[in-house]
Design a protein around this motif. Structure first.
Motif, PDB file in Angstrom:
ATOM      1  N   GLU A   1      -4.686  16.765  -7.324  1.00 51.43           N
ATOM      2  CA  GLU A   1      -4.119  15.614  -6.611  1.00 51.43           C
ATOM      3  C   GLU A   1      -5.213  14.878  -5.861  1.00 51.43           C
ATOM      4  O   GLU A   1      -6.169  15.475  -5.383  1.00 51.43           O
ATOM      5  N   GLY A   2      -5.036  13.591  -5.708  1.00 52.51           N
ATOM      6  CA  GLY A   2      -5.984  12.802  -4.942  1.00 52.51           C
ATOM      7  C   GLY A   2      -5.756  12.966  -3.447  1.00 52.51           C
ATOM      8  O   GLY A   2      -4.664  13.319  -2.997  1.00 52.51           O
ATOM      9  N   ASN A   3      -6.789  12.733  -2.683  1.00 51.57           N
ATOM     10  CA  ASN A   3      -6.670  12.794  -1.229  1.00 51.57           C
ATOM     11  C   ASN A   3      -6.082  11.487  -0.728  1.00 51.57           C
ATOM     12  O   ASN A   3      -6.426  10.419  -1.196  1.00 51.57           O
ATOM     13  N   SER A   4      -5.197  11.576   0.259  1.00 50.23           N
ATOM     14  CA  SER A   4      -4.658  10.355   0.861  1.00 50.23           C
ATOM     15  C   SER A   4      -4.423  10.621   2.342  1.00 50.23           C
ATOM     16  O   SER A   4      -3.351  11.027   2.760  1.00 50.23           O
ATOM     17  N   PHE A   5      -5.458  10.417   3.107  1.00 50.36           N
ATOM     18  CA  PHE A   5      -5.389  10.637   4.547  1.00 50.36           C
ATOM     19  C   PHE A   5      -4.953   9.353   5.239  1.00 50.36           C
ATOM     20  O   PHE A   5      -5.362   8.260   4.844  1.00 50.36           O
ATOM     21  N   PRO A   6      -4.121   9.448   6.285  1.00 48.48           N
ATOM     22  CA  PRO A   6      -3.730   8.228   7.006  1.00 48.48           C
ATOM     23  C   PRO A   6      -4.899   7.724   7.847  1.00 48.48           C
ATOM     24  O   PRO A   6      -5.708   8.500   8.344  1.00 48.48           O
ATOM     25  N   ARG A   7      -4.971   6.437   7.988  1.00 42.99           N
ATOM     26  CA  ARG A   7      -6.037   5.849   8.803  1.00 42.99           C
ATOM     27  C   ARG A   7      -5.708   6.014  10.278  1.00 42.99           C
ATOM     28  O   ARG A   7      -4.548   5.933  10.676  1.00 42.99           O
ATOM     29  N   LYS A   8      -6.729   6.222  11.081  1.00 44.11           N
ATOM     30  CA  LYS A   8      -6.560   6.288  12.532  1.00 44.11           C
ATOM     31  C   LYS A   8      -7.306   5.103  13.132  1.00 44.11           C
ATOM     32  O   LYS A   8      -8.457   4.837  12.779  1.00 44.11           O
ATOM     33  N   TYR A   9      -6.633   4.417  14.021  1.00 45.14           N
ATOM     34  CA  TYR A   9      -7.212   3.222  14.617  1.00 45.14           C
ATOM     35  C   TYR A   9      -7.504   3.467  16.086  1.00 45.14           C
ATOM     36  O   TYR A   9      -6.787   4.187  16.769  1.00 45.14           O
ATOM     37  N   ILE A  10      -8.541   2.837  16.564  1.00 41.38           N
ATOM     38  CA  ILE A  10      -8.882   2.880  17.982  1.00 41.38           C
ATOM     39  C   ILE A  10      -8.465   1.541  18.573  1.00 41.38           C
ATOM     40  O   ILE A  10      -8.872   0.488  18.093  1.00 41.38           O
ATOM     41  N   TYR A  11      -7.620   1.593  19.596  1.00 41.43           N
ATOM     42  CA  TYR A  11      -7.107   0.370  20.203  1.00 41.43           C
ATOM     43  C   TYR A  11      -7.915   0.006  21.446  1.00 41.43           C
ATOM     44  O   TYR A  11      -8.484   0.858  22.111  1.00 41.43           O
ATOM     45  N   THR A  12      -7.906  -1.251  21.773  1.00 36.36           N
ATOM     46  CA  THR A  12      -8.568  -1.709  23.007  1.00 36.36           C
ATOM     47  C   THR A  12      -7.588  -1.621  24.171  1.00 36.36           C
ATOM     48  O   THR A  12      -6.381  -1.454  23.986  1.00 36.36           O
TER      49      THR A  12
ATOM     50  N   TYR B   1     -11.751  13.262  11.746  1.00 37.81           N
ATOM     51  CA  TYR B   1     -12.668  13.566  10.664  1.00 37.81           C
ATOM     52  C   TYR B   1     -13.065  12.260  10.002  1.00 37.81           C
ATOM     53  O   TYR B   1     -12.274  11.326   9.913  1.00 37.81           O
ATOM     54  N   ILE B   2     -14.273  12.222   9.536  1.00 39.36           N
ATOM     55  CA  ILE B   2     -14.752  11.027   8.856  1.00 39.36           C
ATOM     56  C   ILE B   2     -14.608  11.266   7.362  1.00 39.36           C
ATOM     57  O   ILE B   2     -15.135  12.238   6.813  1.00 39.36           O
ATOM     58  N   TYR B   3     -13.877  10.386   6.708  1.00 42.38           N
ATOM     59  CA  TYR B   3     -13.650  10.481   5.266  1.00 42.38           C
ATOM     60  C   TYR B   3     -14.316   9.300   4.578  1.00 42.38           C
ATOM     61  O   TYR B   3     -14.624   8.289   5.193  1.00 42.38           O
TER      62      TYR B   3
ATOM     63  N   GLU C   1     -10.842   7.825   0.219  1.00 41.15           N
ATOM     64  CA  GLU C   1      -9.941   8.945   0.469  1.00 41.15           C
ATOM     65  C   GLU C   1      -8.772   8.588   1.380  1.00 41.15           C
ATOM     66  O   GLU C   1      -7.981   9.456   1.715  1.00 41.15           O
ATOM     67  N   TYR C   2      -8.663   7.352   1.782  1.00 38.91           N
ATOM     68  CA  TYR C   2      -7.569   6.973   2.662  1.00 38.91           C
ATOM     69  C   TYR C   2      -6.342   6.548   1.876  1.00 38.91           C
ATOM     70  O   TYR C   2      -6.426   6.172   0.715  1.00 38.91           O
ATOM     71  N   THR C   3      -5.183   6.588   2.536  1.00 41.84           N
ATOM     72  CA  THR C   3      -3.927   6.193   1.918  1.00 41.84           C
ATOM     73  C   THR C   3      -4.006   4.734   1.478  1.00 41.84           C
ATOM     74  O   THR C   3      -4.532   3.893   2.180  1.00 41.84           O
ATOM     75  N   ASN C   4      -3.464   4.449   0.322  1.00 40.65           N
ATOM     76  CA  ASN C   4      -3.405   3.115  -0.278  1.00 40.65           C
ATOM     77  C   ASN C   4      -4.761   2.561  -0.680  1.00 40.65           C
ATOM     78  O   ASN C   4      -4.828   1.447  -1.169  1.00 40.65           O
ATOM     79  N   THR C   5      -5.819   3.260  -0.450  1.00 40.86           N
ATOM     80  CA  THR C   5      -7.123   2.835  -0.959  1.00 40.86           C
ATOM     81  C   THR C   5      -7.808   3.980  -1.682  1.00 40.86           C
ATOM     82  O   THR C   5      -8.863   3.794  -2.254  1.00 40.86           O
ATOM     83  N   GLY C   6      -7.210   5.148  -1.652  1.00 39.41           N
ATOM     84  CA  GLY C   6      -7.847   6.340  -2.204  1.00 39.41           C
ATOM     85  C   GLY C   6      -7.640   6.489  -3.692  1.00 39.41           C
ATOM     86  O   GLY C   6      -7.136   5.611  -4.378  1.00 39.41           O
ATOM     87  N   VAL C   7      -8.023   7.630  -4.156  1.00 36.23           N
ATOM     88  CA  VAL C   7      -7.888   7.939  -5.570  1.00 36.23           C
ATOM     89  C   VAL C   7      -6.553   8.621  -5.811  1.00 36.23           C
ATOM     90  O   VAL C   7      -6.005   9.297  -4.940  1.00 36.23           O
ATOM     91  N   ASP C   8      -6.022   8.429  -6.997  1.00 34.80           N
ATOM     92  CA  ASP C   8      -4.734   9.018  -7.344  1.00 34.80           C
ATOM     93  C   ASP C   8      -4.876  10.437  -7.886  1.00 34.80           C
ATOM     94  O   ASP C   8      -3.966  11.240  -7.763  1.00 34.80           O
ATOM     95  N   PHE C   9      -6.006  10.723  -8.514  1.00 32.58           N
ATOM     96  CA  PHE C   9      -6.239  12.088  -8.982  1.00 32.58           C
ATOM     97  C   PHE C   9      -7.735  12.351  -9.020  1.00 32.58           C
ATOM     98  O   PHE C   9      -8.563  11.437  -9.061  1.00 32.58           O
TER      99      PHE C   9
END
Length: 154
Positions: A81-92, A105-107, A111-119
């Motif tokens: 399976e491909g990796n699909s980690f959710p993005r974490k945002y830093i707010y002001t 963690y830095i990916y 490897e992020y959701t909706n931009t990552g690989v499917d397999f």
């Protein structure tokens, strides 16, 4: 089947019986050799086309195609399976949202959701080092157009 023709036998059977001497039979077989070779090439192409038609981008069939072509003896290539980690945002402070990051963690960007690989295709390092172009070509031929992949060594 209709396409299984023995051209040597076909040539002999179409000769009249009084002309079926060894020299004439040999001469007819020599004349039919290019047609027999062409027919053999066509049968081999037909078999390879049937193989391509009967194998799709499903995980089990894609793994079978890769192992049949690249790793016949040991069959070490597998698909995960491909990796699909959710993005974490830093707010002001102006956005008035939580700034606490916790453990991050830095990916890679892929490897992020909706931009990552499917397999992910896991293959032995020697196959990746020597036959990477053939591996990519096979995966691109069989996978669905919308799917993205990454190759990793085992």
């Amino acid at each position: 089947m209709w396409y299984d023709i023995d051209y040597n036998r076909f040539g002999i059977l179409n000769l009249p019986t009084f002309l079926r001497k060894p020299i004439i039979v040999s001469w007819v077989q020599v004349l039919l050799t290019p047609i027999a070779n062409l027919h053999y090439s066509w049968k081999q192409k037909r078999l390879s086309d049937w193989y391509k038609i009967n194998h799709t981008g499903q995980v089990c069939l894609l793994r079978k195609v890769l192992n049949d072509t690249l790793d016949v003896a040991e069959r070490r290539i597998y698909i995960g399976e491909g990796n699909s980690f959710p993005r974490k945002y830093i707010y002001t402070r102006a956005e008035k949202k939580p700034v606490f990051l916790g453990r991050m963690y830095i990916y890679q960007n892929s490897e992020y959701t909706n931009t990552g690989v499917d397999f992910i295709v896991f293959a032995p390092a020697e196959i990746i080092n020597t036959r990477i172009h053939e591996l990519n070509a096979l995966i691109n031929f069989y996978k669905l157009a919308s799917k993205r992949y990454k190759i990793q060594p085992i």
